[in-house]
Design a protein around this motif. Structure first.
Motif, PDB file in Angstrom:
ATOM      1  N   GLY A 230       9.893  13.778   0.593  1.00  0.00           N
ATOM      2  CA  GLY A 230      10.450  12.519   1.088  1.00  0.00           C
ATOM      3  C   GLY A 230       9.403  11.425   1.171  1.00  0.00           C
ATOM      4  N   MET A 231       8.199  11.781   1.648  1.00  0.00           N
ATOM      5  CA  MET A 231       7.114  10.791   1.724  1.00  0.00           C
ATOM      6  C   MET A 231       6.680  10.362   0.315  1.00  0.00           C
ATOM      7  SD  MET A 231       6.431  10.042   4.832  1.00  0.00           S
ATOM      8  CE  MET A 231       4.795   9.413   4.816  1.00  0.00           C
ATOM      9  N   ALA A 232       6.593  11.313  -0.587  1.00  0.00           N
ATOM     10  CA  ALA A 232       6.183  10.987  -1.952  1.00  0.00           C
ATOM     11  C   ALA A 232       7.217  10.090  -2.632  1.00  0.00           C
ATOM     12  CB  ALA A 232       5.976  12.268  -2.757  1.00  0.00           C
ATOM     13  N   LEU A 233       8.502  10.384  -2.423  1.00  0.00           N
ATOM     14  CA  LEU A 233       9.551   9.529  -3.003  1.00  0.00           C
ATOM     15  C   LEU A 233       9.582   8.151  -2.348  1.00  0.00           C
ATOM     16  CD1 LEU A 233      12.511  11.997  -3.615  1.00  0.00           C
ATOM     17  CD2 LEU A 233      10.960  10.977  -5.279  1.00  0.00           C
ATOM     18  N   GLY A 234       9.240   8.053  -1.068  1.00  0.00           N
ATOM     19  CA  GLY A 234       9.154   6.747  -0.403  1.00  0.00           C
ATOM     20  C   GLY A 234       8.055   5.884  -0.999  1.00  0.00           C
ATOM     21  N   VAL A 235       6.908   6.496  -1.255  1.00  0.00           N
ATOM     22  CA  VAL A 235       5.814   5.764  -1.900  1.00  0.00           C
ATOM     23  C   VAL A 235       6.203   5.408  -3.341  1.00  0.00           C
ATOM     24  CG1 VAL A 235       3.416   5.958  -2.692  1.00  0.00           C
ATOM     25  CG2 VAL A 235       4.046   6.734  -0.417  1.00  0.00           C
ATOM     26  N   LEU A 236       6.853   6.354  -4.013  1.00  0.00           N
ATOM     27  CA  LEU A 236       7.308   6.092  -5.378  1.00  0.00           C
ATOM     28  C   LEU A 236       8.326   4.940  -5.409  1.00  0.00           C
ATOM     29  CD1 LEU A 236       7.126   7.008  -8.330  1.00  0.00           C
ATOM     30  CD2 LEU A 236       9.082   8.492  -7.867  1.00  0.00           C
ATOM     31  N   GLN A 237       9.110   4.824  -4.350  1.00  0.00           N
ATOM     32  CA  GLN A 237      10.074   3.708  -4.254  1.00  0.00           C
ATOM     33  C   GLN A 237       9.352   2.368  -4.275  1.00  0.00           C
ATOM     34  OE1 GLN A 237      13.431   3.522  -4.139  1.00  0.00           O
ATOM     35  NE2 GLN A 237      13.249   1.317  -3.979  1.00  0.00           N
ATOM     36  N   LEU A 238       8.260   2.249  -3.549  1.00  0.00           N
ATOM     37  CA  LEU A 238       7.474   1.010  -3.568  1.00  0.00           C
ATOM     38  C   LEU A 238       6.894   0.750  -4.959  1.00  0.00           C
ATOM     39  CD1 LEU A 238       5.595   1.266  -0.179  1.00  0.00           C
ATOM     40  CD2 LEU A 238       7.399  -0.332  -0.781  1.00  0.00           C
ATOM     41  N   VAL A 239       6.397   1.794  -5.594  1.00  0.00           N
ATOM     42  CA  VAL A 239       5.816   1.636  -6.935  1.00  0.00           C
ATOM     43  C   VAL A 239       6.885   1.181  -7.927  1.00  0.00           C
ATOM     44  CG1 VAL A 239       4.721   2.887  -8.838  1.00  0.00           C
ATOM     45  CG2 VAL A 239       3.978   3.296  -6.486  1.00  0.00           C
ATOM     46  N   VAL A 240       8.060   1.779  -7.857  1.00  0.00           N
ATOM     47  CA  VAL A 240       9.148   1.404  -8.779  1.00  0.00           C
ATOM     48  C   VAL A 240       9.580  -0.043  -8.539  1.00  0.00           C
ATOM     49  CG1 VAL A 240      11.577   1.843  -9.322  1.00  0.00           C
ATOM     50  CG2 VAL A 240       9.981   3.735  -9.195  1.00  0.00           C
ATOM     51  N   THR A 241       9.661  -0.455  -7.273  1.00  0.00           N
ATOM     52  CA  THR A 241      10.059  -1.838  -6.962  1.00  0.00           C
ATOM     53  C   THR A 241       9.047  -2.833  -7.510  1.00  0.00           C
ATOM     54  OG1 THR A 241      11.200  -1.088  -4.982  1.00  0.00           O
ATOM     55  CG2 THR A 241      10.657  -3.430  -5.106  1.00  0.00           C
ATOM     56  N   PHE A 242       7.755  -2.584  -7.282  1.00  0.00           N
ATOM     57  CA  PHE A 242       6.732  -3.489  -7.810  1.00  0.00           C
ATOM     58  C   PHE A 242       6.707  -3.471  -9.336  1.00  0.00           C
ATOM     59  CE2 PHE A 242       4.731  -3.063  -3.527  1.00  0.00           C
ATOM     60  CZ  PHE A 242       4.915  -4.381  -3.165  1.00  0.00           C
ATOM     61  N   ALA A 243       6.945  -2.311  -9.944  1.00  0.00           N
ATOM     62  CA  ALA A 243       7.000  -2.233 -11.405  1.00  0.00           C
ATOM     63  C   ALA A 243       8.191  -3.027 -11.948  1.00  0.00           C
ATOM     64  CB  ALA A 243       7.085  -0.775 -11.862  1.00  0.00           C
ATOM     65  N   ALA A 244       9.335  -2.984 -11.262  1.00  0.00           N
ATOM     66  CA  ALA A 244      10.506  -3.753 -11.700  1.00  0.00           C
ATOM     67  C   ALA A 244      10.238  -5.249 -11.604  1.00  0.00           C
ATOM     68  CB  ALA A 244      11.731  -3.374 -10.871  1.00  0.00           C
ATOM     69  N   VAL A 245       9.571  -5.680 -10.539  1.00  0.00           N
ATOM     70  CA  VAL A 245       9.238  -7.104 -10.390  1.00  0.00           C
ATOM     71  C   VAL A 245       8.255  -7.527 -11.478  1.00  0.00           C
ATOM     72  CG1 VAL A 245       8.085  -8.767  -8.881  1.00  0.00           C
ATOM     73  CG2 VAL A 245       9.766  -7.195  -7.941  1.00  0.00           C
ATOM     74  N   PHE A 246       7.238  -6.703 -11.741  1.00  0.00           N
ATOM     75  CA  PHE A 246       6.265  -7.013 -12.785  1.00  0.00           C
ATOM     76  C   PHE A 246       6.936  -7.074 -14.154  1.00  0.00           C
ATOM     77  CE2 PHE A 246       3.223  -5.515 -15.978  1.00  0.00           C
ATOM     78  CZ  PHE A 246       2.285  -6.527 -15.886  1.00  0.00           C
ATOM     79  N   TRP A 247       7.793  -6.104 -14.443  1.00  0.00           N
ATOM     80  CA  TRP A 247       8.496  -6.077 -15.718  1.00  0.00           C
ATOM     81  C   TRP A 247       9.406  -7.292 -15.869  1.00  0.00           C
ATOM     82  CZ3 TRP A 247      13.702  -5.865 -16.895  1.00  0.00           C
ATOM     83  CH2 TRP A 247      13.997  -5.675 -18.237  1.00  0.00           C
ATOM     84  N   TYR A 248      10.068  -7.683 -14.778  1.00  0.00           N
ATOM     85  CA  TYR A 248      10.953  -8.849 -14.807  1.00  0.00           C
ATOM     86  C   TYR A 248      10.171 -10.105 -15.191  1.00  0.00           C
ATOM     87  CZ  TYR A 248      14.216 -12.408 -13.197  1.00  0.00           C
ATOM     88  OH  TYR A 248      15.038 -13.487 -13.121  1.00  0.00           O
ATOM     89  N   GLY A 249       9.032 -10.313 -14.547  1.00  0.00           N
ATOM     90  CA  GLY A 249       8.227 -11.500 -14.843  1.00  0.00           C
ATOM     91  C   GLY A 249       7.695 -11.501 -16.261  1.00  0.00           C
ATOM     92  N   ARG A 250       7.230 -10.363 -16.714  1.00  0.00           N
ATOM     93  CA  ARG A 250       6.680 -10.259 -18.071  1.00  0.00           C
ATOM     94  C   ARG A 250       7.768 -10.445 -19.128  1.00  0.00           C
ATOM     95  NH1 ARG A 250       4.845  -5.281 -21.051  1.00  0.00           N
ATOM     96  NH2 ARG A 250       3.449  -6.067 -22.623  1.00  0.00           N
ATOM     97  N   SER A 251       8.919  -9.838 -18.906  1.00  0.00           N
ATOM     98  CA  SER A 251      10.014  -9.974 -19.866  1.00  0.00           C
ATOM     99  C   SER A 251      10.598 -11.378 -19.868  1.00  0.00           C
ATOM    100  CB  SER A 251      11.116  -8.965 -19.557  1.00  0.00           C
ATOM    101  OG  SER A 251      10.623  -7.664 -19.700  1.00  0.00           O
ATOM    102  N   ALA A 252      10.624 -12.014 -18.701  1.00  0.00           N
ATOM    103  CA  ALA A 252      11.125 -13.392 -18.638  1.00  0.00           C
ATOM    104  C   ALA A 252      10.218 -14.323 -19.431  1.00  0.00           C
ATOM    105  CB  ALA A 252      11.231 -13.855 -17.191  1.00  0.00           C
ATOM    106  N   GLN A 253       8.916 -14.104 -19.352  1.00  0.00           N
ATOM    107  CA  GLN A 253       7.990 -14.940 -20.125  1.00  0.00           C
ATOM    108  C   GLN A 253       8.164 -14.732 -21.620  1.00  0.00           C
ATOM    109  OE1 GLN A 253       4.101 -13.971 -18.678  1.00  0.00           O
ATOM    110  NE2 GLN A 253       4.200 -15.484 -17.039  1.00  0.00           N
ATOM    111  N   ARG A 254       8.495 -13.509 -22.035  1.00  0.00           N
ATOM    112  CA  ARG A 254       8.615 -13.224 -23.461  1.00  0.00           C
ATOM    113  C   ARG A 254       9.975 -13.587 -24.033  1.00  0.00           C
ATOM    114  NH1 ARG A 254       7.782  -7.535 -24.694  1.00  0.00           N
ATOM    115  NH2 ARG A 254       8.298  -7.165 -22.537  1.00  0.00           N
TER     116      ARG A 254
END
Length: 155
Positions: free
Chosen positions: A107-131
């Protein structure tokens, strides 16, 4: 017998309209009066032919669909990982409490993974929007507003 308020002749049409008799316009039906000394305003599509208007509409449709696809993918990625975490927490508490390494549970590992996935989605959104979205938006803006015509428009 005639009454005093009875008029035998129809009223004559005035050749000029007094100021109080002119129609008053409000809202979108009001005629546009240009300020003194200013060039006349033009509607966005009044000086272009139908082919140019059709091309603009297809450009806007492409921009909308690219933006829509980008929003859906990033939102479903972030929300999907959160929903998986919540569902596992509610219906599989034994699995979420299982130890992975030392005191670290799944549960703790998936909670940390949740933060990583959220930040990765935001990063991907910004990068894809620029392209993908920003070049389409720039092309639509340049086709709609000719350079130098409106200096206050962001470029």
């Amino acid at each position: 017998m005639t009454f005093s308020d009875e008029n035998r002749y129809p009223p004559a049409e005035p050749e000029w309209w007094p100021p109080h008799a002119e129609p008053r316009w409000y809202g979108y039906d009001a005629p546009r009066y240009e300020p003194y000394g200013q060039p006349p305003r033009h509607e966005p599509y009044d000086s272009y032919d139908s082919h140019e208007t059709h091309r603009r509409r297809t450009d806007l449709a492409a921009l909308r669909s690219a933006y829509r696809l980008l929003r859906r993918i990033s939102t479903l990625t972030a929300l999907g990982s959160f929903v998986v975490y919540v569902v596992l927490s509610c219906w599989a508490p034994g699995l979420m409490g299982a130890k992975i390494a030392g005191e670290l549970s799944l549960g703790m590992a998936l909670g940390v993974l949740q933060l990583v996935v959220t930040f990765a989605a935001v990063f991907w959104y910004g990068r894809s929007a620029q392209r993908s979205v920003d070049p389409l938006a720039r092309a639509v803006r340049e086709a709609t507003v000719p350079a130098g015509r409106y200096p206050g428009v962001a470029r």
